[in-house]
Motif scaffolding. Structure first.
Motif, mmCIF file in Angstrom:
data_model
loop_
_atom_site.group_PDB
_atom_site.id
_atom_site.type_symbol
_atom_site.label_atom_id
_atom_site.label_comp_id
_atom_site.label_asym_id
_atom_site.label_seq_id
_atom_site.Cartn_x
_atom_site.Cartn_y
_atom_site.Cartn_z
ATOM 1 N N ILE A 1 0.665 -1.074 -0.074
ATOM 2 C CA ILE A 1 0.070 -0.075 -0.113
ATOM 3 C C ILE A 1 0.869 1.126 0.125
ATOM 4 C CG2 ILE A 1 -1.749 1.275 1.339
ATOM 5 C CD1 ILE A 1 -2.712 -1.227 2.244
ATOM 6 N N PHE A 2 1.920 1.094 0.971
ATOM 7 C CA PHE A 2 2.749 2.399 1.003
ATOM 8 C C PHE A 2 3.916 2.622 0.116
ATOM 9 C CE2 PHE A 2 -0.257 2.556 4.469
ATOM 10 C CZ PHE A 2 -0.346 4.063 4.723
ATOM 11 N N ALA A 3 4.382 1.630 -0.440
ATOM 12 C CA ALA A 3 5.388 1.758 -1.392
ATOM 13 C C ALA A 3 5.667 2.948 -2.414
ATOM 14 C CB ALA A 3 5.746 0.313 -2.076
ATOM 15 N N PRO A 4 4.386 3.010 -3.159
ATOM 16 C CA PRO A 4 4.187 3.816 -4.104
ATOM 17 C C PRO A 4 3.914 5.346 -3.560
ATOM 18 C CG PRO A 4 2.509 2.255 -4.382
ATOM 19 C CD PRO A 4 3.127 2.125 -2.865
ATOM 20 N N LEU A 5 3.988 5.631 -2.260
ATOM 21 C CA LEU A 5 3.677 7.128 -1.643
ATOM 22 C C LEU A 5 4.816 7.999 -2.135
ATOM 23 C CD1 LEU A 5 2.005 6.202 1.668
ATOM 24 C CD2 LEU A 5 0.829 6.628 -0.472
ATOM 25 N N GLN A 6 5.925 7.509 -1.827
ATOM 26 C CA GLN A 6 6.962 8.301 -2.187
ATOM 27 C C GLN A 6 6.984 8.826 -3.480
ATOM 28 O OE1 GLN A 6 9.108 9.514 0.191
ATOM 29 N NE2 GLN A 6 9.772 10.954 -1.279
ATOM 30 N N LEU A 7 6.591 7.933 -4.330
ATOM 31 C CA LEU A 7 6.652 8.239 -5.843
ATOM 32 C C LEU A 7 5.664 9.568 -5.849
ATOM 33 C CD1 LEU A 7 7.196 5.070 -7.788
ATOM 34 C CD2 LEU A 7 8.781 6.821 -7.575
ATOM 35 N N LEU A 8 4.420 9.128 -5.498
ATOM 36 C CA LEU A 8 3.278 10.213 -5.463
ATOM 37 C C LEU A 8 3.483 11.607 -4.740
ATOM 38 C CD1 LEU A 8 0.405 7.709 -4.943
ATOM 39 C CD2 LEU A 8 0.761 9.220 -6.946
ATOM 40 N N PHE B 1 -11.148 -8.780 2.645
ATOM 41 C CA PHE B 1 -9.955 -7.831 2.661
ATOM 42 C C PHE B 1 -9.993 -6.427 2.523
ATOM 43 C CE2 PHE B 1 -8.943 -12.120 0.697
ATOM 44 C CZ PHE B 1 -7.897 -12.450 1.731
ATOM 45 N N MET B 2 -11.167 -5.634 2.707
ATOM 46 C CA MET B 2 -11.610 -4.364 2.419
ATOM 47 C C MET B 2 -10.826 -3.489 3.461
ATOM 48 S SD MET B 2 -15.316 -3.630 4.309
ATOM 49 C CE MET B 2 -16.164 -4.149 3.121
ATOM 50 N N MET B 3 -10.598 -3.966 4.422
ATOM 51 C CA MET B 3 -9.622 -3.272 5.604
ATOM 52 C C MET B 3 -8.261 -2.884 5.128
ATOM 53 S SD MET B 3 -10.861 -6.170 6.539
ATOM 54 C CE MET B 3 -10.345 -7.837 7.417
ATOM 55 N N HIS B 4 -7.580 -3.829 4.157
ATOM 56 C CA HIS B 4 -6.340 -3.441 3.641
ATOM 57 C C HIS B 4 -6.299 -2.833 2.463
ATOM 58 C CE1 HIS B 4 -5.306 -6.493 6.615
ATOM 59 N NE2 HIS B 4 -5.736 -7.494 5.881
ATOM 60 N N ASN B 5 -7.613 -2.262 1.691
ATOM 61 C CA ASN B 5 -7.529 -1.788 0.339
ATOM 62 C C ASN B 5 -7.250 -0.243 0.644
ATOM 63 O OD1 ASN B 5 -9.236 0.135 -1.532
ATOM 64 N ND2 ASN B 5 -8.967 -2.161 -2.438
ATOM 65 N N PRO B 6 -6.323 0.579 -0.180
ATOM 66 C CA PRO B 6 -5.939 2.001 0.063
ATOM 67 C C PRO B 6 -7.117 2.679 -0.075
ATOM 68 C CG PRO B 6 -4.337 0.675 -1.467
ATOM 69 C CD PRO B 6 -5.705 -0.263 -1.211
ATOM 70 N N ARG B 7 -8.005 2.661 -0.903
ATOM 71 C CA ARG B 7 -9.198 3.363 -1.008
ATOM 72 C C ARG B 7 -9.961 3.647 0.452
ATOM 73 N NH1 ARG B 7 -9.961 1.941 -6.725
ATOM 74 N NH2 ARG B 7 -9.750 3.784 -7.957
ATOM 75 N N ALA C 1 -16.953 13.225 6.786
ATOM 76 C CA ALA C 1 -17.499 12.933 5.702
ATOM 77 C C ALA C 1 -16.806 12.312 4.655
ATOM 78 C CB ALA C 1 -18.240 13.926 4.816
ATOM 79 N N PHE C 2 -17.146 11.485 3.486
ATOM 80 C CA PHE C 2 -16.214 10.776 2.682
ATOM 81 C C PHE C 2 -16.255 11.804 1.709
ATOM 82 C CE2 PHE C 2 -18.472 6.950 4.710
ATOM 83 C CZ PHE C 2 -17.391 6.380 5.468
ATOM 84 N N VAL C 3 -15.106 11.248 0.708
ATOM 85 C CA VAL C 3 -15.019 12.072 -0.618
ATOM 86 C C VAL C 3 -15.468 11.031 -1.758
ATOM 87 C CG1 VAL C 3 -13.371 13.038 -2.266
ATOM 88 C CG2 VAL C 3 -13.206 13.523 0.393
ATOM 89 N N HIS C 4 -16.570 11.291 -2.154
ATOM 90 C CA HIS C 4 -17.145 10.107 -3.012
ATOM 91 C C HIS C 4 -16.714 9.969 -4.305
ATOM 92 C CE1 HIS C 4 -20.875 8.982 -0.420
ATOM 93 N NE2 HIS C 4 -20.321 10.116 0.293
ATOM 94 N N ASP C 5 -15.621 10.550 -4.871
ATOM 95 C CA ASP C 5 -15.027 10.620 -5.930
ATOM 96 C C ASP C 5 -13.669 10.608 -6.032
ATOM 97 O OD1 ASP C 5 -14.719 13.368 -5.325
ATOM 98 O OD2 ASP C 5 -15.297 14.320 -6.941
ATOM 99 N N MET C 6 -13.116 10.002 -4.928
ATOM 100 C CA MET C 6 -11.768 10.069 -4.734
ATOM 101 C C MET C 6 -11.147 9.107 -5.828
ATOM 102 S SD MET C 6 -9.667 8.832 -1.346
ATOM 103 C CE MET C 6 -10.469 10.301 -0.320
ATOM 104 N N SER C 7 -10.067 9.609 -6.226
ATOM 105 C CA SER C 7 -9.309 8.527 -7.251
ATOM 106 C C SER C 7 -8.374 7.926 -6.357
ATOM 107 C CB SER C 7 -8.563 9.295 -8.372
ATOM 108 O OG SER C 7 -7.681 10.134 -7.782
ATOM 109 N N MET C 8 -7.568 6.735 -7.110
ATOM 110 C CA MET C 8 -6.502 5.895 -6.346
ATOM 111 C C MET C 8 -5.501 6.975 -6.167
ATOM 112 S SD MET C 8 -5.570 3.139 -4.859
ATOM 113 C CE MET C 8 -6.638 1.802 -5.694
ATOM 114 N N THR C 9 -5.087 8.112 -7.135
ATOM 115 C CA THR C 9 -3.986 8.844 -6.862
ATOM 116 C C THR C 9 -4.181 9.643 -5.662
ATOM 117 O OG1 THR C 9 -3.453 8.916 -9.135
ATOM 118 C CG2 THR C 9 -2.697 10.790 -7.744
ATOM 119 N N GLN C 10 -5.484 10.172 -5.756
ATOM 120 C CA GLN C 10 -5.925 10.900 -4.382
ATOM 121 C C GLN C 10 -5.963 10.212 -2.939
ATOM 122 O OE1 GLN C 10 -9.663 12.306 -6.014
ATOM 123 N NE2 GLN C 10 -9.077 14.435 -6.277
#
Length: 262
Positions: free
Chosen positions: A17-24, A228-234, A247-256
């Motif tokens: 989950i967190f390996a891509p964070l530095q790139l982002l 497995f939902m509790m491991h999903n980045p979204r 509140a949730f962000v209902h249009d959140m992308s994976m990048t966000q």
């Protein structure tokens, strides 16, 4: 599966989950209305796992929230050893004590953990809570219990609490949620056979309709499974978002989502 193996698997999931964070970090901006900076005083969050699971199943949530500056009490309880009321009493009394000076801890639950929280809240109406996020809660029971709850093997594997989660069971007797609650429902299944036992769209074990509850503040459907939902980045990003914003962000992308988590 041994605790050591479960912990190792959770660590691998965390790394994925967190390996891509530095790139982002240098490629994305924070979505409007979202705050993801870690703090030293974000309060206490209690985690409650689901039926036939252990607290290791919530390690991704734990690590995410600790990374964001929260004090986390990942509360285990013997989910197959008793009924929901006594399990809730023991687990949440202990967890609140571990939160110490925080009188209104937030809570993140998975599956039956949400029903434990609701049962405890009914028994202790004067106790105050912070924001609550429920992941795949069977707030109106599950068709799987309806189909298999009378079988001896099922009862042996899942214990007496599981039988209280049938349609029209204990969750239907509980009052509306008395706290600010966001609910995340899954729309994907790992097992068509179990999904066939659940009426309507589902996450493999709980229908989307069953996750809804009177009094909730927000509800979001994500393409994740119950198991497995509790491991999903979204999912993790939406948990952080609700605890911070209510509140949730209902249009959140994976990048966000990765931006929120970094």
């Amino acid at each position: 599966m041994s605790l050591m193996r479960k912990t190792a698997i959770a660590a691998l999931v965390w790394g994925a989950i967190f390996a891509p964070l530095q790139l982002l970090a240098n490629q994305t901006s924070v979505p409007n209305g979202l705050s993801h900076a870690a703090t030293d005083d974000s309060g206490c969050v209690i985690l409650l796992h689901g039926l036939a699971r252990t607290k290791s199943s919530m390690l991704s949530v734990q690590k995410t929230l600790e990374h964001k500056g929260y004090t986390v009490v990942n509360q285990g309880y013997p989910s197959r050893s008793g009924e929901i009321g006594p399990l809730a009493e023991a687990a949440l009394t202990s967890a609140r004590a571990e939160c110490g000076a925080d009188p209104t801890p937030a809570v993140v639950t998975h599956s039956m953990g949400g029903i434990l929280l609701r049962a405890y809240a009914q028994a202790h109406p004067s106790v105050e809570w912070g924001r609550v996020v429920m992941l795949g809660p069977p707030n109106h029971g599950s068709g799987i219990i309806d189909a298999h709850g009378d079988k001896a093997l099922f009862q042996w594997l899942n214990g007496p609490a599981s039988l209280q989660l049938k349609s029209g069971g204990l969750p239907e007797t509980l009052p509306p949620v008395p706290f600010e609650t966001g609910i995340i429902a899954g729309s994907q299944s790992l097992n068509p056979a179990t999904s066939a036992l659940v009426e309507g769209d589902d996450d493999g074990k709980v229908s989307i309709a069953s996750t809804r509850v009177e009094g909730m503040s927000d509800h979001i459907i994500l393409p994740v499974t119950h198991t497995f939902m509790m491991h999903n980045p979204r999912v993790l990003a939406q948990v952080v978002t609700f605890l911070r914003e209510g509140a949730f962000v209902h249009d959140m992308s994976m990048t966000q989502a990765y931006t929120v988590l970094k």
